[in-house]
Design a protein around this motif. Structure first.
Motif: not given
Length: 270
Positions: A186-202, A207-211
């Protein structure tokens, strides 16, 4: 003494005299009427007379508006936020209707409902682009975004973009550039979640992503399942493609949700 037989002759002479006196009295109004309508006939018959053009019918534009129009007029692309609907859309600097001319293929733009009402445009002093209907009312207002694009939020309809194709081509983004881990904040330097952008088709495209576990449920309530690239932006789609969040590249190399509504949402490399 006049003889009785002379009376008809006297009456006849009097009638003739009356007619002689009355004739000029009738002619005067007639001549006045002809003089009054003569200019109208002359104007109608004048072969040099020209009908008013569309340019003269258009409102007189302030020189500053014309200068802004000359600077902003360009071939653009009008599209929905998810990129599924779009068409070429050009802004012209020429006067037309209630503003300045627009040029676009209406059948090609038919999927974008409000485009059917658009007949002109005007630059706003704030730097935005206003698309107008025939009565001069604003149908959609596009505010300046990033990298030469403009964005509009239409209540109950969705988000739309006007982007310069030349700018978009010059900043083409490739999937391999953004594959990997990203932090949402929500503000720079304070992450609240990590997501991964994958290169496999969705499923359904993109493309797929994971949380990662522990993410803020409110932040991800639209259920992101896929990502894609459109117009130099990263699109994160919810299940079924119904919800979309668009991230635009920032000057510092990070990404931010656009248009910004409510609290900001940033996406940066960990």
């Amino acid at each position: 003494m006049a003889h009785l037989n002379d009376f008809p002759r006297v009456q006849t002479r009097r009638g003739a005299l009356c007619r002689v006196v009355a004739a000029p009295l009738l002619v005067v109004p007639l001549l006045a009427g002809l003089i009054a309508i003569a200019p109208a006939f002359a104007q109608k018959a004048d072969p040099a007379a020209k009908p008013p053009s569309a340019a003269t019918a258009a409102p007189k534009l302030d020189p500053a508006v014309r200068e802004a129009a000359a600077r902003m007029a360009a071939p653009l692309r009008l599209s929905s936020a998810d990129g599924a609907r779009g068409c070429a859309f050009a802004l012209k600097p020429d006067a037309a209707g209630p503003g300045l001319a627009v040029e676009f293929d209406r059948p090609a733009c038919a999927d974008i409902g409000f485009s059917a009402q658009v007949v002109a445009w005007l630059p706003d002093p704030s730097g935005s682009i206003r698309l107008l209907n025939a009565q001069g009312r604003t149908v959609a207002e596009f505010t300046e975004g990033t990298e030469g694009s403009y964005e509009a939020l239409r209540e109950g309809d969705g988000v739309y973009f006007l982007a310069n194709p030349a700018v978009a081509e010059g900043t083409e983004l490739k999937p391999e550039e953004v594959v990997g881990d990203w932090d949402l904040a929500r503000q720079a330097g304070t992450p609240v979640c990590r997501v991964t952008l994958l290169d496999s088709p969705a499923k359904g495209g993109g493309f797929r992503l994971s949380i990662a576990s522990g993410c803020d449920a409110a932040l991800l309530r639209f259920g992101p399942t896929a990502w894609d690239i459109e117009g130099g932006n990263i699109l994160v789609r919810g299940e079924g493609g119904a919800s979309v969040i668009r991230f635009a590249r920032q000057e510092d190399g990070g990404w931010a949700r656009t248009p910004e509504r409510g609290r900001p949402l940033l996406m940066t490399r960990p």
